[in-house]
Write an enzyme that holds these catalytic residues in place. Structure first.
Site, PDB file in Angstrom:
ATOM      1  N   ASN A 120     -13.152 -17.470 -15.074  1.00  0.00           N
ATOM      2  CA  ASN A 120     -13.352 -17.433 -13.635  1.00  0.00           C
ATOM      3  C   ASN A 120     -14.806 -17.758 -13.294  1.00  0.00           C
ATOM      4  OD1 ASN A 120     -13.647 -16.752 -10.944  1.00  0.00           O
ATOM      5  ND2 ASN A 120     -13.265 -14.590 -11.202  1.00  0.00           N
ATOM      6  N   ASP A 143     -12.779 -21.223 -10.620  1.00  0.00           N
ATOM      7  CA  ASP A 143     -11.877 -20.247 -11.240  1.00  0.00           C
ATOM      8  C   ASP A 143     -10.563 -20.955 -11.553  1.00  0.00           C
ATOM      9  OD1 ASP A 143     -10.162 -18.162 -11.818  1.00  0.00           O
ATOM     10  OD2 ASP A 143     -10.264 -17.234  -9.838  1.00  0.00           O
ATOM     11  N   HIS A 193      -4.651 -24.642  -5.720  1.00  0.00           N
ATOM     12  CA  HIS A 193      -5.177 -25.401  -6.857  1.00  0.00           C
ATOM     13  C   HIS A 193      -4.134 -26.445  -7.240  1.00  0.00           C
ATOM     14  CE1 HIS A 193      -8.895 -23.955  -8.678  1.00  0.00           C
ATOM     15  NE2 HIS A 193      -8.593 -22.728  -8.302  1.00  0.00           N
ATOM     16  N   HIS A 220     -10.636 -25.959  -5.610  1.00  0.00           N
ATOM     17  CA  HIS A 220     -11.911 -26.068  -4.899  1.00  0.00           C
ATOM     18  C   HIS A 220     -12.460 -27.449  -5.197  1.00  0.00           C
ATOM     19  CE1 HIS A 220     -11.982 -21.797  -3.966  1.00  0.00           C
ATOM     20  NE2 HIS A 220     -11.738 -21.532  -5.226  1.00  0.00           N
ATOM     21  N   GLU A 246     -18.963 -26.040  -7.506  1.00  0.00           N
ATOM     22  CA  GLU A 246     -19.019 -24.580  -7.639  1.00  0.00           C
ATOM     23  C   GLU A 246     -19.952 -24.241  -8.789  1.00  0.00           C
ATOM     24  OE1 GLU A 246     -16.412 -20.544  -8.461  1.00  0.00           O
ATOM     25  OE2 GLU A 246     -15.501 -22.176  -7.326  1.00  0.00           O
ATOM     26  N   HIS A 249     -20.706 -20.802  -9.554  1.00  0.00           N
ATOM     27  CA  HIS A 249     -20.563 -19.340  -9.499  1.00  0.00           C
ATOM     28  C   HIS A 249     -21.274 -18.643 -10.664  1.00  0.00           C
ATOM     29  CE1 HIS A 249     -17.453 -16.049  -8.201  1.00  0.00           C
ATOM     30  NE2 HIS A 249     -18.684 -15.609  -8.202  1.00  0.00           N
ATOM     31  N   GLU A 263     -18.543 -20.994  -3.607  1.00  0.00           N
ATOM     32  CA  GLU A 263     -19.300 -20.046  -4.438  1.00  0.00           C
ATOM     33  C   GLU A 263     -20.432 -20.719  -5.216  1.00  0.00           C
ATOM     34  OE1 GLU A 263     -16.023 -16.570  -5.150  1.00  0.00           O
ATOM     35  OE2 GLU A 263     -15.853 -18.314  -6.446  1.00  0.00           O
ATOM     36  N   GLU A 288     -10.687 -16.998   2.042  1.00  0.00           N
ATOM     37  CA  GLU A 288      -9.806 -16.377   1.042  1.00  0.00           C
ATOM     38  C   GLU A 288      -9.559 -14.938   1.479  1.00  0.00           C
ATOM     39  OE1 GLU A 288     -11.427 -16.730  -2.968  1.00  0.00           O
ATOM     40  OE2 GLU A 288     -11.982 -18.829  -2.615  1.00  0.00           O
ATOM     41  N   TYR A 289      -8.322 -14.490   1.359  1.00  0.00           N
ATOM     42  CA  TYR A 289      -8.015 -13.088   1.638  1.00  0.00           C
ATOM     43  C   TYR A 289      -6.676 -12.757   0.990  1.00  0.00           C
ATOM     44  CZ  TYR A 289      -4.393 -13.936   5.250  1.00  0.00           C
ATOM     45  OH  TYR A 289      -3.236 -14.286   5.910  1.00  0.00           O
ATOM     46  N   HIS A 334      -5.518 -11.035  -1.954  1.00  0.00           N
ATOM     47  CA  HIS A 334      -5.493 -11.539  -3.342  1.00  0.00           C
ATOM     48  C   HIS A 334      -4.138 -11.238  -3.975  1.00  0.00           C
ATOM     49  CE1 HIS A 334      -7.133 -11.888  -7.531  1.00  0.00           C
ATOM     50  NE2 HIS A 334      -7.856 -12.827  -6.943  1.00  0.00           N
ATOM     51  N   ASN A 363     -12.898 -15.739 -21.834  1.00  0.00           N
ATOM     52  CA  ASN A 363     -11.718 -15.888 -20.980  1.00  0.00           C
ATOM     53  C   ASN A 363     -11.624 -14.708 -20.030  1.00  0.00           C
ATOM     54  OD1 ASN A 363      -9.619 -13.756 -21.869  1.00  0.00           O
ATOM     55  ND2 ASN A 363     -10.308 -14.639 -23.814  1.00  0.00           N
ATOM     56  N   PHE A 414      -6.428 -13.156 -14.864  1.00  0.00           N
ATOM     57  CA  PHE A 414      -6.986 -13.307 -13.521  1.00  0.00           C
ATOM     58  C   PHE A 414      -6.614 -14.656 -12.906  1.00  0.00           C
ATOM     59  CE2 PHE A 414     -10.372 -13.169 -10.269  1.00  0.00           C
ATOM     60  CZ  PHE A 414     -10.176 -11.877  -9.823  1.00  0.00           C
ATOM     61  N   ASN A 449      -2.657 -15.323  -9.638  1.00  0.00           N
ATOM     62  CA  ASN A 449      -2.826 -14.749  -8.282  1.00  0.00           C
ATOM     63  C   ASN A 449      -1.941 -15.434  -7.268  1.00  0.00           C
ATOM     64  OD1 ASN A 449      -6.083 -15.761  -9.000  1.00  0.00           O
ATOM     65  ND2 ASN A 449      -5.349 -13.760  -9.613  1.00  0.00           N
ATOM     66  N   TRP A 479     -10.402  -6.444  -7.404  1.00  0.00           N
ATOM     67  CA  TRP A 479     -11.501  -6.005  -8.265  1.00  0.00           C
ATOM     68  C   TRP A 479     -12.218  -4.787  -7.704  1.00  0.00           C
ATOM     69  CZ3 TRP A 479     -10.661 -10.775  -6.237  1.00  0.00           C
ATOM     70  CH2 TRP A 479     -11.377 -11.104  -5.077  1.00  0.00           C
TER      71      TRP A 479
END
Length: 1121
Positions: free
Chosen positions: A145, A247, A421, A455, A480, A482, A528, A593-594, A596, A653, A657, A660, A1080
């Protein structure tokens, strides 16, 4: 510049002798010989040919989705699509197919001169193109991620850098003689160089955008028998990988198509369709900027001496109104003429040609009504012969800003979105048309109207389909970084000028490729990547190039000057409302994003939509995310399963995750998608103070194409139904009626049942592109006032004579020849319960406070619910029977009191010392057994007040495995939980235990049903057990599974689950919410937590025979007053 960089590129692109310089570690060297980015070209031979092409290409609908492939055939499917996408394009040839492939562990070790024509590749393996090489046995997929999959040391890459060497052969058709040949890679991950017949022709980075090189001078003559050799060297990692820390699965190779294109010597290389709609939308001024690629010796003005440029707009929406072959040319609605060169250019420094026109009464495009036209741009020579022709679908829509609003065609449309994605469980990042259409069809059928390309820019066909099906889109740059967030040594690339050109190149490439797609309402600067000076450069360039859309960027706190939308991720509802009420914030808030969707999740979604629907300035959001990103893994025994991070030996890794999604990898919906569909539905129904209101929340569509129906049920069973004859409701308007004047009133008035529900549904009268007629767009259930007061009824004790006999530590209670129940007086547990000789239960009734942890329960490290539960010893609970006493026995009842002490396993010794501090739960349980066979269970639970919030408070019973037919009266039919049940409707449902199971890839608490009034478990002969709420207790949360709670906790994959020898049934007085604001941090909302305080509740159990039904038994415990 060209000559010095060509020194670097010649040879296997390794090290130059002087200083060990590597092009793939230089952020300032991102391309060589690469043509400027431009719209997708089709190289048509005629205007008619272009119209026929779109006529065929746009004939797609939901039927195509039925052929979506998710198994091994997907490899061939992606090859077939690459061929299909260039069908009917005489000057475009796909090079997809099986290429020769060799993988080296590092660039230094690639075979010497492998790019030369004479090189022998017969020993090499075959690899399909497009594909990711990791999914064909080379190297390994990596899922991470945030953390980079290699040590963070920008711009350097580890010496070990898997490098793919590709070779394929092609002929240039005789018909292409005299034309210029372009080699077009739609996307290659992560950096590559290419050779034709041993000549280096180019280098490129950016894994998600095209790279195009002119190769005319390097090919054998058109029609020659000599084969051309295309060799490609692809680096798994490059400096560009530092900008690609999304991610997702890290997969490499040529994953989109490779094309040969033939263009005339002077050709259309780019064009930008712009429209300026009148304020009242009565007409549109059209402007088309055209760029011509001309030979170096031709000046811009000379082009117009020898050539003419024309553009025409066709009403392609009218093509399908008639059956058979429509006259495509007659659909011309606007001629767009070249402006004289004396007219000032629309943009300073623009060296193309500007054409203008006008269209009266344009039909507007929106996600609700996605009306499209077709633009054709033609280049003709002096004799009027078509030299070149390009075309694309276009739409008329206006994106603008108002105070706290994003407007489309003047309306503040609500974004009911999802992140997507590019992911296929079998072919990774390769694309298949039917699978893309499956995504769109499912999204539209579930009332999703917007997608964020997370993304990175996606396959060009995805945009065409979103234009066609109607989907608002945020197009996102492939940026990205991140993994820099946690670095103490390295600045984010966005703060360093040395990365500015690479970042800007990605933004420019996206905008230039996708600029004519109507569906795009916002450009995103990436994801990100922190926030810094480079973002101002990206934002400034886009604002200068395209003022017809808004800018989106979440980094830096989602409220920087580089975004036109406040676009936070995972913001809590109360913080959103605070921003909406902030008078200094003039931008709308749309969550990028919301909710999850990791495993059994998406709790609280209704609370977000209560806020969005009722707060000015809140305008929707994009759920994270669409699909569980698992990959197919084949075990040694040949079986397959969906694998997540770490299962391919990938280090680092992030485990599961990547799971989702609102759908499984094969796009089977998760139960949460029902909740999304309901909360996103355009027609809302509410019953307030006697008024039934039906609201059309669409902005452009009336309800004319919908048929409304009503259905009234009493205690779960149908009383009657009918069609609701409504005049069409205008957009953003309501229809209100006193509920007592509705056609259902007489049925309500004549009913004496306890609970009555009215369901209003709206279904499509006609088929659309995305679904067939009859599809239910919206459905809502409201509870009607009770017809009369209902009071709980005492159990009928006249049900025969009760016999109770004690044998040692057991008491047997029975009604001879009807049923018998054996209870252990030492443990307080049921040892056997039989009805007419049929075993219905053989393992006791215990209190239960534990659930198999969900992904959301595990999120938050030490602060997670699971960590706190474990720290308190709640995960390994052991019940000790402190006392069990027979209170009284009469002819009609037996009453037994049991006290259970719940302690952590291993702490039992402390109880012998009278130390009650280690007791986590004290539960008093009273059995009252009646001659009728009824068993009333009364519970008083006293948790230790120091415990964290409890997972559940309820009972667990194990019924015979043959009792696998479950009938319940409560919410359903799909899985639902206290904080995710808005979509579920109250009715009587019937499923088998197997059908109740939700096969989440990683098991955990699942398959529950909320607000259950009663439930029966029966075998095929009709014998079984009934359970219900009793007395003043509320309905229960119910689940029934072949898998025990400990088994759901143990298994790491659904297919590892081992069935027990009974069915584990849970009847919960309280069940903690699922949460899902994120995965998280512990984020179940307070009202869905279970504090450690005392609880009292009652449950009724009784035998079921073929002669009885759950409904009849339930009615017997109710009485009208």
């Amino acid at each position: 510049m060209a000559s010095s960089s060509s020194l670097v590129v010649v040879g296997p692109l390794n090290l130059t002798p002087q200083n060990g310089y590597k092009v793939w570690e230089d952020p300032s060297f991102i391309k060589w010989r690469k043509r400027d980015p431009h719209v997708t070209l089709h190289c048509h031979d005629s205007l008619e040919g272009s119209l026929k092409y779109w006529y065929q290409r746009n004939k797609v609908d939901f039927l195509v989705a039925q052929s979506a492939i998710w198994n091994d055939d997907a490899v061939q499917g992606s090859l077939d699509c690459a061929t299909f996408w260039v069908k009917d394009l005489p000057f475009v040839k796909s090079l997809s197919g099986y290429w020769k492939f060799y993988i080296a562990d590092r660039p230094n070790n690639v075979p010497t001169n492998f790019y030369e024509s004479e090189f022998h590749d017969s020993e090499w393996k075959n690899l399909p193109v497009p594909s990711n090489w990791q999914l064909h046995g080379f190297d390994r997929p990596i899922y991470t991620n945030v953390v980079y999959p290699f040590p963070l040391d920008p711009p350097f890459i580890p010496m070990e850098n898997p490098t793919g060497c590709y070779r394929t052969y092609f002929h240039v058709p005789k018909e292409w003689e005299g034309r210029r040949i372009l080699l077009h890679f739609e996307a290659v991950d992560s950096a590559f160089c290419a050779w034709i017949n041993g000549h280096p022709v180019g280098y490129s980075q950016d894994s998600r955008l095209p790279a195009e090189f002119e190769i005319t001078d390097f090919c054998h003559p058109c029609g020659s028998d000599l084969k051309n050799v295309l060799a490609v060297q692809v680096y798994r990692w490059s400096d560009g990988s530092y900008l690609e820390d999304q991610d997702q699965w890290r997969l490499s190779g040529i994953h989109r198509d490779v094309l040969l294109m033939a263009k005339p010597e002077v050709f259309i290389t780019d064009y930008f369709f712009k429209s300026n709609l009148a304020e009242d939308f009565s007409y549109a001024d059209i402007l088309v900027e055209v760029k011509i690629d001309r030979l170096k010796e031709t000046s811009k003005d000379n082009v117009l001496t020898n050539y003419s440029i024309e553009a025409t707009l066709f009403d392609s929406g009218s093509w399908y109104a008639v059956d058979g072959n429509p006259d495509l040319l007659s659909s011309n609605v606007a001629d767009i003429k070249l402006q004289p060169s004396s007219t000032p250019a629309p943009t300073l420094g623009f060296h193309g040609y500007v054409l203008t026109g006008k269209l009266q009464s344009p039909k507007l495009w929106s996600a609700e009504k996605p009306y499209l036209y077709t633009l054709v741009v033609v280049l003709k020579d002096q004799s009027g012969r078509v030299v070149d022709c390009e075309s694309c679908p276009v739409g008329f829509r206006k994106v603008s800003k108002a105070h706290k609003q994003l407007l489309v065609n003047g309306h503040a449309v609500v974004i009911r979105g999802v992140n997507r994605h590019e992911h296929h469980p079998q072919v990774g990042k390769a694309n298949i048309e039917s699978c893309m259409i499956k995504d769109l069809v499912l999204m539209k059928q579930n009332n999703i109207n917007a997608v964020r390309n997370s993304h990175y820019p996606q396959h060009p066909r995805w945009y065409e389909l979103c234009d066609l099906f109607g989907m608002y889109m945020i197009d996102e740059a492939n940026i990205e970084t991140h993994g820099f967030d946690n670095s103490k040594h390295f600045k984010h690339p966005t703060l360093k000028p040395s990365w500015a050109s690479a970042m800007l190149d990605r933004v420019i490439g996206m905008v230039e490729r996708d600029k004519n797609h109507t569906c795009i309402i916002a450009w995103s600067l990436g994801n990100e990547s922190g926030f810094g000076t480079n973002h101002f450069a990206l934002a400034g360039w886009i604002r200068g190039r395209d003022s017809s859309r808004v800018l989106h960027y979440e980094g830096g706190g989602s409220r920087t000057p580089c975004t036109d939308i406040v676009c936070p991720m995972y913001m809590r509802v109360w913080d959103m409302v605070k921003i909406a009420h902030d008078p200094t914030e003039t931008r709308p808030l749309i969550l990028c994003e919301y909710s999850h969707a990791m495993g059994n999740s998406n709790g609280n979604l209704h609370l977000y939509w209560e806020a969005i629907d009722n707060t000015f300035g809140l305008q929707g959001g994009f759920i994270w995310d669409w699909v569980d990103q698992a990959l197919v893994k084949v075990y040694e025994d040949g079986t397959k399963h969906w694998a997540y991070g770490g299962e391919f030996g990938d280090v680092p890794n992030d485990l599961n995750f990547c799971l989702n999604g609102l759908t499984f990898p094969d796009r089977t919906p998760h139960p949460a998608l029902h909740e999304v569909k309901y909360l996103y539905q355009p027609v809302k129904v509410a019953l307030n103070e006697g008024t039934l209101e039906i609201k059309n929340t669409n902005f452009f569509q009336t309800t004319e194409g919908l048929e409304f129906s009503w259905y009234i049920s009493a205690n779960g069973y149908n009383l009657g139904s009918g069609i609701l004859d409504l005049a069409p409701i205008k957009p953003q308007s309501s229809y209100a009626v006193d509920w007592q004047s509705g056609p259902w009133y007489s049925l309500w008035a004549s009913s004496s049942e306890e609970e009555l529900f009215l369901t209003i549904s709206a279904k499509l009268l006609d088929s659309t592109r995305w679904v067939e007629a009859g599809h239910i767009v919206s459905s809502a259930q409201v509870q009607l006032p009770a017809r009369r007061n209902i009071i709980p009824h005492a159990i009928d004790i006249s049900g025969g004579t009760l016999v109770a006999e004690t044998q040692g530590d057991t008491i047997i209670v029975k009604q001879p020849d009807v049923w018998d129940l054996t209870l252990n007086t030492k443990t307080g547990l049921v040892e056997s319960w039989k009805v007419k000789g049929v075993h219905i239960m053989k393992k006791g009734i215990l209190p239960c406070f534990w659930r198999a942890p969900t992904d959301n329960d595990k999120g938050g490290m030490e602060a997670s619910y699971l960590s706190r539960w474990k720290a308190a010893g709640m995960d390994c609970l052991h019940f000790i029977t402190e006392s069990c006493s027979v209170q009284n026995i009469t002819e009609s009842t037996v009453r037994i009191l049991v006290v259970f002490l719940g302690v952590t396993k291993g702490e039992e010794e402390s109880l012998s010392n009278q130390d009650k501090s280690k007791v986590l739960y004290t539960t008093e349980m009273t059995y009252t057994i009646y001659a009728s066979g009824d068993v009333i269970l009364e519970y008083n639970v006293q948790p230790n007040p120091d415990l964290p919030p409890l997972p559940r408070v309820g009972i667990e019973l194990n019924v015979e495995k043959s009792l696998d037919l479950v009938t319940w009266y409560g919410k359903g039919p799909f899985e639902c939980y206290p904080d995710r049940k808005a979509a579920a409707q109250v009715a009587v449902y019937e499923y088998t235990v197997g059908e109740l199971h939700v096969p989440y890839i990683v098991p955990g608490e699942s398959s529950g049903r909320a607000d259950v009034r009663w439930v029966t478990f029966r075998n095929k002969n009709g014998f079984g057990i009934y359970a219900s709420k009793y007395g003043s207790s509320p309905p229960v949360q119910m689940s029934a599974s072949y898998y025990s709670t400990s088994e759901l906790d143990r298994a790491t994959h659904n297919e590892e689950l081992i069935e027990g020898d009974s069915i584990e049934v849970h009847l919960d007085h309280k069940h903690m919410g699922l949460g899902g604001d994120d995965s998280w941090s512990p984020c179940v909302h307070t009202q869905y937590l279970i504090p450690p305080v005392s609880y009292s509740f009652s449950v009724r159990l009784c035998p079921v025979t073929p002669a009885t039904s759950g409904y009849d038994i339930y009615k017997s415990q109710l009485q009208n007053s």
